[in-house]
Enzyme design. Sequence first.
Site, PDB file in Angstrom:
ATOM      1  N   GLN A 186      24.879 -30.399 -14.070  1.00  0.00           N
ATOM      2  CA  GLN A 186      24.751 -30.034 -15.561  1.00  0.00           C
ATOM      3  C   GLN A 186      25.515 -31.052 -16.335  1.00  0.00           C
ATOM      4  O   GLN A 186      24.978 -32.071 -17.161  1.00  0.00           O
ATOM      5  CB  GLN A 186      25.867 -28.840 -15.626  1.00  0.00           C
ATOM      6  CG  GLN A 186      26.326 -28.479 -17.057  1.00  0.00           C
ATOM      7  CD  GLN A 186      25.118 -28.077 -17.760  1.00  0.00           C
ATOM      8  OE1 GLN A 186      24.496 -26.872 -17.215  1.00  0.00           O
ATOM      9  NE2 GLN A 186      24.347 -28.319 -18.982  1.00  0.00           N
ATOM     10  N   HIS A 221      30.313 -28.784 -11.592  1.00  0.00           N
ATOM     11  CA  HIS A 221      29.100 -28.519 -11.734  1.00  0.00           C
ATOM     12  C   HIS A 221      28.272 -29.622 -12.284  1.00  0.00           C
ATOM     13  O   HIS A 221      27.870 -30.135 -13.366  1.00  0.00           O
ATOM     14  CB  HIS A 221      28.980 -27.421 -12.927  1.00  0.00           C
ATOM     15  CG  HIS A 221      27.663 -26.949 -13.069  1.00  0.00           C
ATOM     16  ND1 HIS A 221      26.514 -26.965 -12.139  1.00  0.00           N
ATOM     17  CD2 HIS A 221      27.172 -26.027 -14.310  1.00  0.00           C
ATOM     18  CE1 HIS A 221      25.491 -26.222 -12.850  1.00  0.00           C
ATOM     19  NE2 HIS A 221      25.931 -25.698 -13.983  1.00  0.00           N
ATOM     20  N   ARG A 272      25.229 -22.426  -5.035  1.00  0.00           N
ATOM     21  CA  ARG A 272      26.076 -21.802  -5.889  1.00  0.00           C
ATOM     22  C   ARG A 272      26.895 -20.800  -5.344  1.00  0.00           C
ATOM     23  O   ARG A 272      26.476 -20.005  -4.866  1.00  0.00           O
ATOM     24  CB  ARG A 272      25.348 -21.496  -7.179  1.00  0.00           C
ATOM     25  CG  ARG A 272      26.108 -20.637  -8.323  1.00  0.00           C
ATOM     26  CD  ARG A 272      25.099 -20.248  -9.508  1.00  0.00           C
ATOM     27  NE  ARG A 272      25.153 -21.424 -10.175  1.00  0.00           N
ATOM     28  CZ  ARG A 272      24.707 -21.379 -11.742  1.00  0.00           C
ATOM     29  NH1 ARG A 272      24.549 -20.397 -12.057  1.00  0.00           N
ATOM     30  NH2 ARG A 272      24.541 -22.544 -12.164  1.00  0.00           N
ATOM     31  N   ASP A 304      32.505 -24.230 -23.490  1.00  0.00           N
ATOM     32  CA  ASP A 304      31.721 -23.391 -22.496  1.00  0.00           C
ATOM     33  C   ASP A 304      32.186 -21.796 -22.488  1.00  0.00           C
ATOM     34  O   ASP A 304      33.084 -21.599 -23.285  1.00  0.00           O
ATOM     35  CB  ASP A 304      32.109 -23.902 -20.987  1.00  0.00           C
ATOM     36  CG  ASP A 304      31.642 -23.162 -19.714  1.00  0.00           C
ATOM     37  OD1 ASP A 304      30.398 -22.636 -19.936  1.00  0.00           O
ATOM     38  OD2 ASP A 304      31.845 -23.467 -18.571  1.00  0.00           O
ATOM     39  N   ARG A 308      18.238 -30.659 -17.379  1.00  0.00           N
ATOM     40  CA  ARG A 308      18.739 -30.218 -15.966  1.00  0.00           C
ATOM     41  C   ARG A 308      17.217 -30.461 -15.113  1.00  0.00           C
ATOM     42  O   ARG A 308      17.437 -30.830 -14.038  1.00  0.00           O
ATOM     43  CB  ARG A 308      18.955 -28.674 -16.005  1.00  0.00           C
ATOM     44  CG  ARG A 308      20.121 -28.200 -16.966  1.00  0.00           C
ATOM     45  CD  ARG A 308      21.477 -28.808 -16.184  1.00  0.00           C
ATOM     46  NE  ARG A 308      21.393 -28.491 -14.875  1.00  0.00           N
ATOM     47  CZ  ARG A 308      21.820 -27.278 -14.566  1.00  0.00           C
ATOM     48  NH1 ARG A 308      22.364 -26.366 -15.309  1.00  0.00           N
ATOM     49  NH2 ARG A 308      22.169 -26.777 -13.008  1.00  0.00           N
ATOM     50  N   CYS A 340      26.712 -25.899 -22.135  1.00  0.00           N
ATOM     51  CA  CYS A 340      25.897 -25.876 -21.088  1.00  0.00           C
ATOM     52  C   CYS A 340      25.038 -24.528 -20.693  1.00  0.00           C
ATOM     53  O   CYS A 340      24.052 -24.633 -20.318  1.00  0.00           O
ATOM     54  CB  CYS A 340      26.829 -25.965 -19.657  1.00  0.00           C
ATOM     55  SG  CYS A 340      28.002 -24.670 -19.648  1.00  0.00           S
TER      56      CYS A 340
HETATM   57  N1   CP Z   1      23.945 -24.014 -17.216  1.00  0.00           N
HETATM   58  C1   CP Z   1      23.650 -23.421 -16.231  1.00  0.00           C
HETATM   59  O1   CP Z   1      23.939 -23.783 -15.172  1.00  0.00           O
HETATM   60  O2   CP Z   1      22.944 -22.330 -16.566  1.00  0.00           O
HETATM   61  P1   CP Z   1      22.653 -20.960 -15.390  1.00  0.00           P
HETATM   62  O3   CP Z   1      24.044 -20.295 -14.823  1.00  0.00           O
HETATM   63  O4   CP Z   1      21.770 -20.156 -15.986  1.00  0.00           O
HETATM   64  O5   CP Z   1      22.026 -21.561 -14.091  1.00  0.00           O
HETATM   65  N1  NVA Z   2      31.848 -21.964 -16.534  1.00  0.00           N
HETATM   66  C1  NVA Z   2      30.550 -21.352 -16.468  1.00  0.00           C
HETATM   67  C2  NVA Z   2      29.178 -22.453 -16.453  1.00  0.00           C
HETATM   68  C3  NVA Z   2      28.133 -21.782 -16.411  1.00  0.00           C
HETATM   69  C4  NVA Z   2      26.747 -22.468 -16.294  1.00  0.00           C
HETATM   70  C5  NVA Z   2      30.377 -20.478 -15.225  1.00  0.00           C
HETATM   71  O1  NVA Z   2      31.060 -20.791 -14.190  1.00  0.00           O
HETATM   72  O2  NVA Z   2      30.089 -19.083 -15.451  1.00  0.00           O
END
Ligand code: CP
Ligand code: NVA
Length: 310
Positions: A131, A128, A101, A226, A295, A267
């Site tokens: 997701q 993502h 990430r 989101d 997930r 999400c």
């Molecule tokens: N939806 C999602 O990826 O959540 P987190 O940021 O908590 O991993």
């Molecule tokens: N768009 C959001 C998604 C979180 C899962 C972010 O990048 O924080």
Amino acid sequence: MIRHLLKVSDFSKAECEKVINKSIELKKNPKKFTSTLEGETLLMLFEKPSLRTRISFETGMQQLGGHAIFYSIKDSPLGKKENISDTAKVASRFVNIIAARVFKRQDIWDLAKYADVPVINMLDDFAHPCQILGDFQTIKEKKNNLENMKLSYFGDAHNNVTYDLMRMCAILGWRMDVTCPNAPEYSPEQIVLEEISDLSRGTGAEVKVVHDAKEAARDSDIVYTDSWMSYGIPQEQEEERKKAFMPYQVNSSTMKAAKPDAIFMNCLPAMREYEQTTEVIDGPQSIVFDQAENRLHIQKAIMLFLREKF
Ligand code: CP
Ligand code: NVA
């Protein structure tokens, strides 16, 4: 050839369906798979925070008989202490899968370029995929199929989740309205629009960017939003963003304009009274916790697929 999952369109339509179906099987019968990744290790590199992704990957790997390592790179970003190519090559000598990430898409592209094992994107500024595959499993479970639907997305469209939703709708030949303020910083990037137009050729998909929230909601099977404050967006932008996105908040009138059996998705993490009202996220059309649960199952399926176990 080693396969990676850096964005959802790295998988073909048939592969997305195959992985989703395997995830449904894993969810129904987890006991059957308890030693499928026995002795294997997943390395998880995190440059940004996470609740769902970290817990579900770690749990999923353990349920498959393997082991997961959480490694925070928050304080020593990739490519600073050593080349990303060195990190990728070294990690490949120890582990069977690398997941990351990161803030910048180029970093995960570089990891994939130099790794000798599959690389999974756990979220960057471009995609993502875990997701979105989990979300489409959830849609399939709720609607019984993935045929010819309309998804409307509301809010921040300069956004990882939005981009992969657009890719998936294009792959499946769906209609999608991406509804956002009329400003480049809140709209999809040109490179994504070009990819969507390529993916839509031949699938009959109609993915468009619009600015009228009511119009977008009309006839929707799925209403999706989101966060307005994605990870890494500076706190001082909060008021300005809140003002820009408020006309795109999902509320009861948005849900009324959609189909009567429309589902609401986010999400997560979610902020009540920001991207959606409390009434909507805690209401009967909301399926956000089923999304979160899936997930776990989808990531198990993704890892099995990339390790060529089915
Ligand atoms: N939806 C999602 O990826 O959540 P987190 O940021 O908590 O991993
Ligand atoms: N768009 C959001 C998604 C979180 C899962 C972010 O990048 O924080």
